[in-house]
Every structure is written in structure tokens, then in C-alpha cells.
Scaffold this active site. Structure first.
Site, PDB file in Angstrom:
ATOM      1  N   ASP A   8       0.852  -1.184   0.000  1.00 40.08           N
ATOM      2  CA  ASP A   8       0.000   0.000   0.000  1.00 40.08           C
ATOM      3  C   ASP A   8       0.892   1.239   0.000  1.00 40.08           C
ATOM      4  OD1 ASP A   8      -1.820   2.091   0.699  1.00 40.08           O
ATOM      5  OD2 ASP A   8      -3.131   0.615   1.657  1.00 40.08           O
ATOM      6  N   ILE A  12       0.181   3.346   6.609  1.00 40.88           N
ATOM      7  CA  ILE A  12      -0.866   3.386   7.638  1.00 40.88           C
ATOM      8  C   ILE A  12      -1.784   4.569   7.327  1.00 40.88           C
ATOM      9  CG2 ILE A  12      -1.397   3.564  10.098  1.00 40.88           C
ATOM     10  CD1 ILE A  12       1.460   2.583  10.672  1.00 40.88           C
ATOM     11  N   HIS A  13      -3.047   4.267   7.083  1.00 43.77           N
ATOM     12  CA  HIS A  13      -4.048   5.300   6.776  1.00 43.77           C
ATOM     13  C   HIS A  13      -5.403   4.773   7.220  1.00 43.77           C
ATOM     14  CE1 HIS A  13      -5.398   2.950   3.275  1.00 43.77           C
ATOM     15  NE2 HIS A  13      -4.119   2.656   3.151  1.00 43.77           N
ATOM     16  N   GLY A  14      -6.475   5.465   6.909  1.00 43.50           N
ATOM     17  CA  GLY A  14      -7.803   5.120   7.402  1.00 43.50           C
ATOM     18  C   GLY A  14      -8.230   3.684   7.167  1.00 43.50           C
ATOM     19  N   ALA A  17      -5.959   1.589   9.449  1.00 48.38           N
ATOM     20  CA  ALA A  17      -6.131   1.871  10.868  1.00 48.38           C
ATOM     21  C   ALA A  17      -7.515   1.490  11.377  1.00 48.38           C
ATOM     22  CB  ALA A  17      -5.866   3.353  11.143  1.00 48.38           C
TER      23      ALA A  17
END
Length: 163
Positions: A8, A12-14, A17
Site C-alpha cells: 500500500d 498506515i491510513h484510514g 487503521a
């Protein structure tokens, strides 16, 4: 135990997370990147994006391999995130545990799409990256495309087509 290795661009993103961390019931996120592990600003931003209750770390490839091969990791539920297919090859060649690889959001950030093929709405690969993934698949690793937990799992080999 490795719950998934995710490729990705955004790390770390929505989606990671909120959705993936809950769907996989993870308690650890391990970002593997030689480049990002040297950048304190990027590390700080990634740590802030991690969900509460989930320990996150950013490490270079060799340290990531040591952590994941450590018997103590078997007690954890780890989501490994990389932003370059070269790390998929490095990990799958060196890990004692086989893990599913999810190529979900890759190839649109950082550079032109002119030399890339669209495999899915969120996956663009160069010919070299396609060859790398073909090799990893041939070595026995399951590679899928599943942007969200609610999306259908599609085998990457089907998106890549015949070799």
C-alpha cells in the site's frame, strides 16, 4: 503470527487503521521500508496514524525479517505493510511463516503512470513489478487484491494474466 502483508503506497491510513486492523484483529503493525526507517518525520506521521491499542513500528527490511522470524512474534497478530514490491520479495524469500500478500493500493503515487499497466482501480504495475509478483506467486505465496475487508478477494495471478 503474520495476519497479512499489505502492499500500500499510503502505508498506515484510514483503511488500515480502522477497517483492516479490526477485521484482522491485529495488535501490531510493522511497516517495512529501508527508506522510511531513516526518516523521523515520516515515522512520526505513521505512528500518529496507527489505531489506539495497536503498537506500530517502522523498520528496515533486515530488522523486519528478524522480528517476524522471532518465535515471540507467533503470539502476536501482525499486519506487515510495505510500499514497494521489492519488500514482498525480500520478506517472502526470508520468512519462515507463509503469509497472504494483499496488493491493494499501489503504483499511483510518486511518478508517472506512463510505464505502468492498470490491473485494478488502485493497482498499477511496471513490467518489472509484474515479473517480481509472478516469481513470488510461483514460489507458493498467495497474493490477492482486496482493498477493503468487505471486498471480494481476487487472486493477483488472475489480474496479471498468463505469463
Amino acid at each position: 503470527m503474520i495476519s497479512m502483508i499489505r502492499v500500500d503506497d499510503r502505508l498506515i491510513h484510514g483503511q488500515v487503521a480502522v477497517m483492516w486492523s479490526k477485521a484482522l484483529e491485529i495488535n501490531r503493525i510493522l511497516v517495512v521500508s529501508d527508506e522510511i526507517a531513516k526518516n523521523d518525520i515520516q515515522i512520526s506521521a505513521l505512528m500518529m496514524a496507527a489505531p489506539s491499542g495497536v503498537k506500530a513500528s517502522v523498520v528496515p527490511l533486515e530488522k523486519g525479517i528478524k522480528i517476524l522470524n522471532d518465535p515471540r512474534s507467533e503470539k502476536l497478530r501482525i499486519l506487515v505493510i510495505v510500499n514497494d514490491p521489492k519488500y514482498v520479495k525480500g520478506l517472502t524469500d526470508s520468512l519462515t511463516e507463509k503469509a497472504v500478500v494483499n496488493v491493494a493500493n499501489y503504483g499511483r503515487i510518486g511518478g508517472s503512470l506512463n510505464h505502468k499497466s492498470k490491473l485494478a482501480d488502485s493497482v498499477y504495475l511496471t513490467e518489472q513489478e509484474k515479473e517480481l509478483f509472478h516469481g513470488v506467486i510461483e514460489s507458493g505465496t498467495e497474493i490477492i487484491h482486496q482493498p477493503l475487508p468487505s471486498d471480494a478477494r481476487i487472486l493477483l495471478k488472475d489480474l496479471l494474466g498468463g505469463k
